[in-house]
Design a protein around this motif. Structure first.
Motif, mmCIF file in Angstrom:
data_model
loop_
_atom_site.group_PDB
_atom_site.id
_atom_site.type_symbol
_atom_site.label_atom_id
_atom_site.label_comp_id
_atom_site.label_asym_id
_atom_site.label_seq_id
_atom_site.Cartn_x
_atom_site.Cartn_y
_atom_site.Cartn_z
ATOM 1 N N ASP B 219 0.866 -1.183 0.000
ATOM 2 C CA ASP B 219 0.000 0.000 0.000
ATOM 3 C C ASP B 219 0.906 1.237 0.000
ATOM 4 O OD1 ASP B 219 -2.854 1.226 0.716
ATOM 5 O OD2 ASP B 219 -1.330 2.221 1.943
ATOM 6 N N ARG B 220 0.794 2.047 -1.048
ATOM 7 C CA ARG B 220 1.764 3.122 -1.257
ATOM 8 C C ARG B 220 1.843 4.094 -0.074
ATOM 9 N NH1 ARG B 220 3.471 3.040 -7.020
ATOM 10 N NH2 ARG B 220 3.876 0.822 -7.045
ATOM 11 N N GLU B 221 0.677 4.512 0.444
ATOM 12 C CA GLU B 221 0.692 5.497 1.535
ATOM 13 C C GLU B 221 1.309 4.903 2.794
ATOM 14 O OE1 GLU B 221 0.271 8.692 1.203
ATOM 15 O OE2 GLU B 221 0.020 8.134 -0.891
ATOM 16 N N HIS B 222 0.886 3.690 3.093
ATOM 17 C CA HIS B 222 1.433 2.977 4.256
ATOM 18 C C HIS B 222 2.949 2.824 4.119
ATOM 19 C CE1 HIS B 222 2.686 -0.988 5.969
ATOM 20 N NE2 HIS B 222 2.065 -0.523 7.033
ATOM 21 N N ASP B 223 3.377 2.407 2.929
ATOM 22 C CA ASP B 223 4.803 2.153 2.722
ATOM 23 C C ASP B 223 5.607 3.461 2.760
ATOM 24 O OD1 ASP B 223 4.111 -0.461 2.537
ATOM 25 O OD2 ASP B 223 4.499 -0.679 0.379
ATOM 26 N N ARG B 224 5.029 4.529 2.215
ATOM 27 C CA ARG B 224 5.738 5.817 2.255
ATOM 28 C C ARG B 224 5.948 6.275 3.698
ATOM 29 N NH1 ARG B 224 2.402 7.851 -2.105
ATOM 30 N NH2 ARG B 224 3.567 7.563 -4.041
ATOM 31 N N ALA B 225 4.951 6.056 4.533
ATOM 32 C CA ALA B 225 5.066 6.466 5.934
ATOM 33 C C ALA B 225 6.183 5.685 6.630
ATOM 34 C CB ALA B 225 3.736 6.257 6.653
ATOM 35 N N ILE B 226 6.239 4.393 6.367
ATOM 36 C CA ILE B 226 7.313 3.587 6.979
ATOM 37 C C ILE B 226 8.677 4.091 6.519
ATOM 38 C CG2 ILE B 226 8.418 1.309 6.844
ATOM 39 C CD1 ILE B 226 5.682 0.046 7.081
ATOM 40 N N LEU B 227 8.813 4.360 5.225
ATOM 41 C CA LEU B 227 10.119 4.766 4.683
ATOM 42 C C LEU B 227 10.505 6.182 5.118
ATOM 43 C CD1 LEU B 227 9.776 3.237 1.103
ATOM 44 C CD2 LEU B 227 11.195 2.383 2.994
ATOM 45 N N ALA B 228 9.522 6.997 5.513
ATOM 46 C CA ALA B 228 9.830 8.365 5.956
ATOM 47 C C ALA B 228 10.322 8.401 7.405
ATOM 48 C CB ALA B 228 8.596 9.249 5.804
ATOM 49 N N ALA B 229 10.091 7.331 8.133
ATOM 50 C CA ALA B 229 10.514 7.303 9.548
ATOM 51 C C ALA B 229 12.035 7.272 9.638
ATOM 52 C CB ALA B 229 9.920 6.070 10.226
ATOM 53 N N PRO B 230 12.583 7.839 10.719
ATOM 54 C CA PRO B 230 14.041 7.844 10.849
ATOM 55 C C PRO B 230 14.601 6.438 11.108
ATOM 56 C CG PRO B 230 13.013 8.787 12.808
ATOM 57 C CD PRO B 230 11.918 8.536 11.823
ATOM 58 N N LEU B 231 15.772 6.188 10.531
ATOM 59 C CA LEU B 231 16.484 4.937 10.799
ATOM 60 C C LEU B 231 17.097 5.020 12.196
ATOM 61 C CD1 LEU B 231 17.990 2.272 9.968
ATOM 62 C CD2 LEU B 231 19.801 3.757 9.079
ATOM 63 N N PRO B 232 16.792 4.096 13.100
ATOM 64 C CA PRO B 232 17.408 4.128 14.437
ATOM 65 C C PRO B 232 18.930 4.111 14.322
ATOM 66 C CG PRO B 232 15.588 2.555 14.397
ATOM 67 C CD PRO B 232 15.801 2.996 12.983
ATOM 68 N N GLY B 233 19.563 5.054 14.984
ATOM 69 C CA GLY B 233 21.022 5.148 14.936
ATOM 70 C C GLY B 233 21.538 5.779 13.663
ATOM 71 N N GLY B 234 20.629 6.314 12.838
ATOM 72 C CA GLY B 234 21.037 6.820 11.524
ATOM 73 C C GLY B 234 21.232 8.319 11.459
ATOM 74 N N ASP B 235 21.403 8.982 12.596
ATOM 75 C CA ASP B 235 21.664 10.430 12.604
ATOM 76 C C ASP B 235 20.621 11.223 11.813
ATOM 77 O OD1 ASP B 235 23.899 10.462 14.247
ATOM 78 O OD2 ASP B 235 25.258 10.044 12.568
ATOM 79 N N GLY B 236 19.361 10.825 11.952
ATOM 80 C CA GLY B 236 18.293 11.572 11.298
ATOM 81 C C GLY B 236 17.975 11.118 9.882
#
Lengths: 367, 367
Positions: B219-236
């Motif tokens: 689901d594009r919207e769902h997947d976009r939201a997941i990918l927009a979240a910060p990577l833990p330990g990824g400096d933003g």
């Protein structure tokens, strides 16, 4: 995609989902941008200058540091003929493998190249060893028949990208033109004769429209029944067998003509048909006229044109109409060639034109 | 495909739809059959003998009629990293184009080859000019950066084969090894040191498992939201940006080492990870041990291993674990290399083994 027929909505390749004009625009744009990479120094400092780039049947590449040796490379797929193999299974997959290799061989043959090596890319959603073995087996058979080394390949398992039982594949071929002399059509003159070699069925083009015309709908049982029916005028051949007829290699016949020095230019009849491919070999200022009464399109093309109620120009741009490979030769050797190759036919001639947009191709009433 | 976790059903690449063992079997079977095409006479009567066939990072091809010149060719795709580009759109498509070229460059670099030319295959259900231009633009950028000619390609419009907005692509590269001398690993000795160059993210492998771990569901919207979240330990850095990090070309760094004559063998870390790729450069009787405390896998791999509760061996076979390219060098030059390339790390060493099935790779407790 909704199938549309009738006078107001003639059935077209575009309506079947393949927009050749859009594709031609995209290819022209890519070719223009790709030229940025031509002639640039490589890491070792040599200048590289492809003699011909995107747009011809293959790209020519002068080997750095050698004044003569010239490679020819081409990439290809087999289009949605794949969809028929998915329905028919078994030997059809091996046929797809052979089709891919022969398609590539013919593309570089159109520049006079001998094949050297081949690589493949096969992508599946879930790796199906039996199907993969059949496809690769077909490629190996065709490589052997063409004196070509299968040098490598990539098998990609891509969950979610392909439906179960489906796959895509691409082929990549590298050959060499003897003595560095590509036959690029530049020697073609007005008055030259176009000689055509017969195709076997559709080879690998026009399947999206063909599938629509015969009414395949994606239901395997329904589609198998349609493909098992006899092809009208096909002497008992099933529609499926006619549609899966091999994309054959023209190398044996063409080499015999090349050895005699008779050929001035060659065209492999793929996407775009005769009017889309014959002009690719012609120098500026020349065009082609086709004499379509001189050959038969064959029962499969005849049936598809009739059943699909296709306009002649649409059919000619979508299907090969019975001709798989075309050579331009001086008028004086026409009879020698027709004697040497009994299945060959004169299909037209090269004419001069001041304006290539006003051509006999496509707009010719014969189409 | 159902995601399974927990002790009884550990999360694996296979459960995510990619069966590396089955793929390895298929490749071995293909390689065996492809050898039938080696050494066969071509149409001109020359004998052709690939020095190395399917299985290495590229296929070697001795040019007929020349005692020295040797081409190297490879075919590749980018796997289901494509699925992320479909969600993210825009610049992600150009990144996919660059990834494909760099992947191919690295494959033939692993044999010591300089790149000459590249061809692409792009297949779409319906031709999307904007996406195609972005992908091809990325390929052209990477070709220019690597001194490589984009010599041709095939753009296939295949209705019904690809979902709207989706496409597949494959790349083919041809290069040449200077002086005909490929660096095939045959000079590697027990005691040699393995030096690793860092990857940026996952490059183009492991995405089917990564997509499952982070919970993409199509689901594009769902997947976009997941990918927009910060990577833990990824400096933003967002998860999407981390996953789309480029598959980079190692040519500049590796060429500087090749020029000094330090390298005995090279491995490009692609499908199968370090334990799957480092052995591809090793002569019989040798194996590799990895000293995984010596380098960091990076925040993306760390996160995926933790979130996916992956067994160490499974992670190492699926992801590159922070290392994109490996060279085998004599122990005496280790410190020189680490001084010349500040980001390089010693990652292990070459050992002798009487039985390659009893290896430190994969079964090593460090994985």
């Amino acid at each position: 995609m909704v199938a549309v027929t009738g006078r107001d909505n003639p059935r077209t390749y575009r309506a079947a989902g393949v927009d050749l004009d859009l594709a031609a625009d995209a290819v022209a744009r890519i070719a223009d941008r790709a030229r940025r990479t031509f002639g640039q120094p490589d890491g070792g400092g040599d200048a590289m200058s492809p003699a011909a780039g995107i747009g011809h049947f293959g790209g020519l590449f002068h080997l750095p540091g050698d004044p003569v040796r010239t490679l020819v490379a081409s990439a290809d797929g087999v289009g949605t003929k794949l969809k028929l193999a998915f329905v028919l299974g078994g030997e059809a997959h091996a046929g797809i493998g052979r089709d891919l290799v022969n398609h590539c061989v013919n593309d570089i043959l159109a520049l006079g190249a001998r094949p050297l090596f081949f690589l493949d890319y096969v992508a599946m959603g879930t790796l199906d060893a039996g199907t993969l073995d059949a496809v690769v087996g077909g490629m190996i058979d065709a490589c052997q028949a063409n004196g070509l080394v299968l040098l490598g390949g990539e098998t990609a398992e891509m969950p979610g990208m392909y439906a179960p039982g489906e796959y895509d594949l691409a082929g990549f071929i590298v050959g060499e033109v003897p003595g560095g002399r590509a036959i690029d059509g530049s020697a073609i003159e007005a008055g030259d004769v176009l000689v055509g070699l017969p195709s076997e069925g559709l080879h690998t083009n026009g399947y999206s429209l063909a599938r629509q015309i015969i009414g395949l709908d994606g239901d395997r049982e329904h589609d198998r029944a349609i493909l098992a029916a006899p092809l009208p005028g096909g002497d008992g051949l099933s529609l499926g067998a006619a549609l899966m007829a091999p994309h054959r290699s023209y190398a044996p016949e063409i080499r015999s003509l090349l050895d005699r020095g008779w050929i001035r230019g060659m065209a492999h009849v793929t996407g775009g048909g005769l009017p889309g491919n014959v002009p690719r070999m012609l120098p500026p200022g020349l065009n082609a006229t086709f004499e379509s009464h001189r050959w038969d399109a064959g029962p499969l093309c005849d049936y598809l044109v009739t059943a699909g109620e296709l306009a002649p120009g649409e059919a000619a741009r979508t299907f090969n109409m019975g001709i798989g490979f075309v050579v331009a030769v001086p008028a004086g050797v026409e009879s020698d060639i027709l004697a040497a190759l009994p299945t060959a036919r004169r299909i037209g001639r090269v004419v001069s034109t001041d304006d290539r947009t006003q051509t006999a191709i496509g707009g010719d009433p014969q189409w």
